[in-house]
Design a protein around this motif. Sequence first.
Motif, PDB file in Angstrom:
ATOM      1  N   GLY A  92       0.819  -1.209   0.000  1.00 26.90           N
ATOM      2  CA  GLY A  92       0.000   0.000   0.000  1.00 26.90           C
ATOM      3  C   GLY A  92       0.851   1.256   0.000  1.00 26.90           C
ATOM      4  O   GLY A  92       2.083   1.195  -0.113  1.00 26.90           O
ATOM      5  N   HIS A  93       0.209   2.391   0.134  1.00 24.95           N
ATOM      6  CA  HIS A  93       0.933   3.659   0.209  1.00 24.95           C
ATOM      7  C   HIS A  93       1.880   3.637   1.400  1.00 24.95           C
ATOM      8  O   HIS A  93       1.521   3.154   2.475  1.00 24.95           O
ATOM      9  CB  HIS A  93      -0.045   4.834   0.392  1.00 24.95           C
ATOM     10  CG  HIS A  93      -0.906   5.073  -0.807  1.00 24.95           C
ATOM     11  ND1 HIS A  93      -1.784   6.131  -0.907  1.00 24.95           N
ATOM     12  CD2 HIS A  93      -1.006   4.379  -1.974  1.00 24.95           C
ATOM     13  CE1 HIS A  93      -2.381   6.082  -2.082  1.00 24.95           C
ATOM     14  NE2 HIS A  93      -1.943   5.033  -2.734  1.00 24.95           N
ATOM     15  N   PHE A  94       3.083   4.156   1.209  1.00 25.76           N
ATOM     16  CA  PHE A  94       4.071   4.201   2.290  1.00 25.76           C
ATOM     17  C   PHE A  94       3.534   5.122   3.396  1.00 25.76           C
ATOM     18  O   PHE A  94       3.325   6.313   3.186  1.00 25.76           O
ATOM     19  CB  PHE A  94       5.405   4.718   1.741  1.00 25.76           C
ATOM     20  CG  PHE A  94       6.488   4.841   2.759  1.00 25.76           C
ATOM     21  CD1 PHE A  94       6.688   3.857   3.722  1.00 25.76           C
ATOM     22  CD2 PHE A  94       7.343   5.940   2.743  1.00 25.76           C
ATOM     23  CE1 PHE A  94       7.707   3.978   4.670  1.00 25.76           C
ATOM     24  CE2 PHE A  94       8.366   6.061   3.669  1.00 25.76           C
ATOM     25  CZ  PHE A  94       8.545   5.086   4.632  1.00 25.76           C
ATOM     26  N   PRO A 100      -4.106   9.173   7.698  1.00 24.44           N
ATOM     27  CA  PRO A 100      -5.044   8.893   6.601  1.00 24.44           C
ATOM     28  C   PRO A 100      -4.476   9.331   5.248  1.00 24.44           C
ATOM     29  O   PRO A 100      -3.567  10.161   5.191  1.00 24.44           O
ATOM     30  CB  PRO A 100      -6.274   9.734   6.967  1.00 24.44           C
ATOM     31  CG  PRO A 100      -5.771  10.806   7.866  1.00 24.44           C
ATOM     32  CD  PRO A 100      -4.569  10.255   8.584  1.00 24.44           C
ATOM     33  N   HIS A 101      -5.068   8.791   4.182  1.00 30.71           N
ATOM     34  CA  HIS A 101      -4.663   9.197   2.829  1.00 30.71           C
ATOM     35  C   HIS A 101      -5.111  10.632   2.557  1.00 30.71           C
ATOM     36  O   HIS A 101      -6.200  11.046   2.953  1.00 30.71           O
ATOM     37  CB  HIS A 101      -5.287   8.263   1.786  1.00 30.71           C
ATOM     38  CG  HIS A 101      -5.003   8.704   0.386  1.00 30.71           C
ATOM     39  ND1 HIS A 101      -3.764   8.582  -0.187  1.00 30.71           N
ATOM     40  CD2 HIS A 101      -5.792   9.309  -0.542  1.00 30.71           C
ATOM     41  CE1 HIS A 101      -3.797   9.085  -1.414  1.00 30.71           C
ATOM     42  NE2 HIS A 101      -5.019   9.535  -1.658  1.00 30.71           N
ATOM     43  N   ALA A 102      -4.270  11.392   1.880  1.00 32.69           N
ATOM     44  CA  ALA A 102      -4.600  12.779   1.512  1.00 32.69           C
ATOM     45  C   ALA A 102      -3.676  13.218   0.373  1.00 32.69           C
ATOM     46  O   ALA A 102      -3.076  12.383  -0.298  1.00 32.69           O
ATOM     47  CB  ALA A 102      -4.450  13.700   2.725  1.00 32.69           C
ATOM     48  N   ARG A 109      -1.142  13.160   6.187  1.00 35.81           N
ATOM     49  CA  ARG A 109      -1.123  12.393   4.930  1.00 35.81           C
ATOM     50  C   ARG A 109      -0.189  11.217   5.082  1.00 35.81           C
ATOM     51  O   ARG A 109       0.608  11.155   6.019  1.00 35.81           O
ATOM     52  CB  ARG A 109      -0.626  13.289   3.779  1.00 35.81           C
ATOM     53  CG  ARG A 109       0.685  14.009   4.118  1.00 35.81           C
ATOM     54  CD  ARG A 109       1.351  14.645   2.927  1.00 35.81           C
ATOM     55  NE  ARG A 109       2.342  13.745   2.368  1.00 35.81           N
ATOM     56  CZ  ARG A 109       3.406  14.151   1.658  1.00 35.81           C
ATOM     57  NH1 ARG A 109       3.612  15.422   1.426  1.00 35.81           N
ATOM     58  NH2 ARG A 109       4.264  13.265   1.197  1.00 35.81           N
ATOM     59  N   HIS A 110      -0.306  10.281   4.144  1.00 39.33           N
ATOM     60  CA  HIS A 110       0.716   9.243   4.044  1.00 39.33           C
ATOM     61  C   HIS A 110       2.010   9.924   3.594  1.00 39.33           C
ATOM     62  O   HIS A 110       1.960  10.843   2.755  1.00 39.33           O
ATOM     63  CB  HIS A 110       0.335   8.206   2.983  1.00 39.33           C
ATOM     64  CG  HIS A 110      -0.943   7.473   3.273  1.00 39.33           C
ATOM     65  ND1 HIS A 110      -1.752   6.995   2.273  1.00 39.33           N
ATOM     66  CD2 HIS A 110      -1.525   7.136   4.460  1.00 39.33           C
ATOM     67  CE1 HIS A 110      -2.795   6.360   2.831  1.00 39.33           C
ATOM     68  NE2 HIS A 110      -2.684   6.453   4.154  1.00 39.33           N
ATOM     69  N   VAL A 111       3.133   9.478   4.101  1.00 37.95           N
ATOM     70  CA  VAL A 111       4.407  10.018   3.613  1.00 37.95           C
ATOM     71  C   VAL A 111       4.491   9.836   2.091  1.00 37.95           C
ATOM     72  O   VAL A 111       5.020  10.675   1.363  1.00 37.95           O
ATOM     73  CB  VAL A 111       5.605   9.344   4.327  1.00 37.95           C
ATOM     74  CG1 VAL A 111       6.925   9.699   3.643  1.00 37.95           C
ATOM     75  CG2 VAL A 111       5.645   9.758   5.799  1.00 37.95           C
ATOM     76  N   GLY A 112       3.905   8.745   1.579  1.00 41.52           N
ATOM     77  CA  GLY A 112       3.977   8.456   0.140  1.00 41.52           C
ATOM     78  C   GLY A 112       3.000   9.213  -0.730  1.00 41.52           C
ATOM     79  O   GLY A 112       2.999   9.042  -1.950  1.00 41.52           O
ATOM     80  N   ASP A 113       2.171  10.075  -0.152  1.00 43.05           N
ATOM     81  CA  ASP A 113       1.144  10.771  -0.929  1.00 43.05           C
ATOM     82  C   ASP A 113       1.722  11.950  -1.718  1.00 43.05           C
ATOM     83  O   ASP A 113       1.799  13.082  -1.221  1.00 43.05           O
ATOM     84  CB  ASP A 113       0.022  11.266  -0.008  1.00 43.05           C
ATOM     85  CG  ASP A 113      -0.849  10.137   0.499  1.00 43.05           C
ATOM     86  OD1 ASP A 113      -0.787   9.031  -0.082  1.00 43.05           O
ATOM     87  OD2 ASP A 113      -1.588  10.357   1.472  1.00 43.05           O
ATOM     88  N   MET A 114       2.064  11.696  -2.955  1.00 43.85           N
ATOM     89  CA  MET A 114       2.607  12.761  -3.813  1.00 43.85           C
ATOM     90  C   MET A 114       1.534  13.323  -4.745  1.00 43.85           C
ATOM     91  O   MET A 114       1.842  14.128  -5.625  1.00 43.85           O
ATOM     92  CB  MET A 114       3.803  12.231  -4.617  1.00 43.85           C
ATOM     93  CG  MET A 114       4.950  11.717  -3.730  1.00 43.85           C
ATOM     94  SD  MET A 114       6.458  11.313  -4.651  1.00 43.85           S
ATOM     95  CE  MET A 114       5.924   9.863  -5.587  1.00 43.85           C
ATOM     96  N   GLN A 160     -10.348   6.897   1.120  1.00 42.64           N
ATOM     97  CA  GLN A 160      -9.461   5.997   1.843  1.00 42.64           C
ATOM     98  C   GLN A 160      -9.550   4.602   1.231  1.00 42.64           C
ATOM     99  O   GLN A 160     -10.629   4.205   0.798  1.00 42.64           O
ATOM    100  CB  GLN A 160      -9.851   5.962   3.328  1.00 42.64           C
ATOM    101  CG  GLN A 160      -9.797   7.323   4.006  1.00 42.64           C
ATOM    102  CD  GLN A 160      -8.427   7.971   3.916  1.00 42.64           C
ATOM    103  OE1 GLN A 160      -7.392   7.322   4.070  1.00 42.64           O
ATOM    104  NE2 GLN A 160      -8.402   9.267   3.653  1.00 42.64           N
ATOM    105  N   PRO A 161      -8.467   3.856   1.202  1.00 40.84           N
ATOM    106  CA  PRO A 161      -7.153   4.239   1.736  1.00 40.84           C
ATOM    107  C   PRO A 161      -6.182   4.771   0.692  1.00 40.84           C
ATOM    108  O   PRO A 161      -5.035   5.034   1.017  1.00 40.84           O
ATOM    109  CB  PRO A 161      -6.640   2.880   2.259  1.00 40.84           C
ATOM    110  CG  PRO A 161      -7.160   1.900   1.240  1.00 40.84           C
ATOM    111  CD  PRO A 161      -8.509   2.453   0.791  1.00 40.84           C
ATOM    112  N   ALA A 162      -6.645   4.953  -0.572  1.00 38.71           N
ATOM    113  CA  ALA A 162      -5.658   5.217  -1.626  1.00 38.71           C
ATOM    114  C   ALA A 162      -6.117   6.208  -2.690  1.00 38.71           C
ATOM    115  O   ALA A 162      -5.561   6.248  -3.782  1.00 38.71           O
ATOM    116  CB  ALA A 162      -5.247   3.896  -2.284  1.00 38.71           C
TER     117      ALA A 162
END
Length: 180
Positions: A92-94, A100-102, A109-114, A160-162
């Motif tokens: 999943g997202h890092f 939460p996803h954002a 946000r997820h650290v991986g949410d670019m 959520q979640p992605a």
Amino acid sequence: MKSFTLSLIALLYLSVAAAAQTPEPKSAAPLKAIAVLHPTEGDKVSGTVTFTEEADGVRVQADISGLTPGKHGFHVHEFGDCSAADLASAGGHFNPTNKPHAGPDAAERHVGDMGNVEADASGAAKLDYVDHEISLANDQRSVVGRSVIVHAKADDLKSQPAGDSGARIACGVIGLAKSQ
Ligand code: CU
Ligand code: ZN
């Protein structure tokens, strides 16, 4: 004479100790990493994503082609494993901070949410921004050894979640690059 000899020995000892403690000259070059994107079967997405340490974050620069025009979800996923046909192997997202996803500008946000990359009519997308969650250092937020994934659809930055961004269409493992 004896005290002179003792002083000399003390002086020698101190200079040897000082030399031993002198830190090695540290390279001034910032850490840099790169992911080379490879397509899944049935599409031809390719490109590179670079990550470069800056004073206030990590600069993310993407140069991608072969996309359908419009927005495509763009994330760091937990594992550096692009081996599965559907890229499920990347996980999943890092999200090392369990948020939460954002989107990339959200406070949580997820650290991986670019966020998204946006392709023009020719299918080319470029992105260049400074991320304040991603790290390249040896810490919890480091993305080195993880993966970048591009999705078929836009990330709505809230589901959520992605982010409801659909299938995974390209993947690249993030590895250290030569910095300069
Ligand atoms: Cu993703
Ligand atoms: Zn996310």
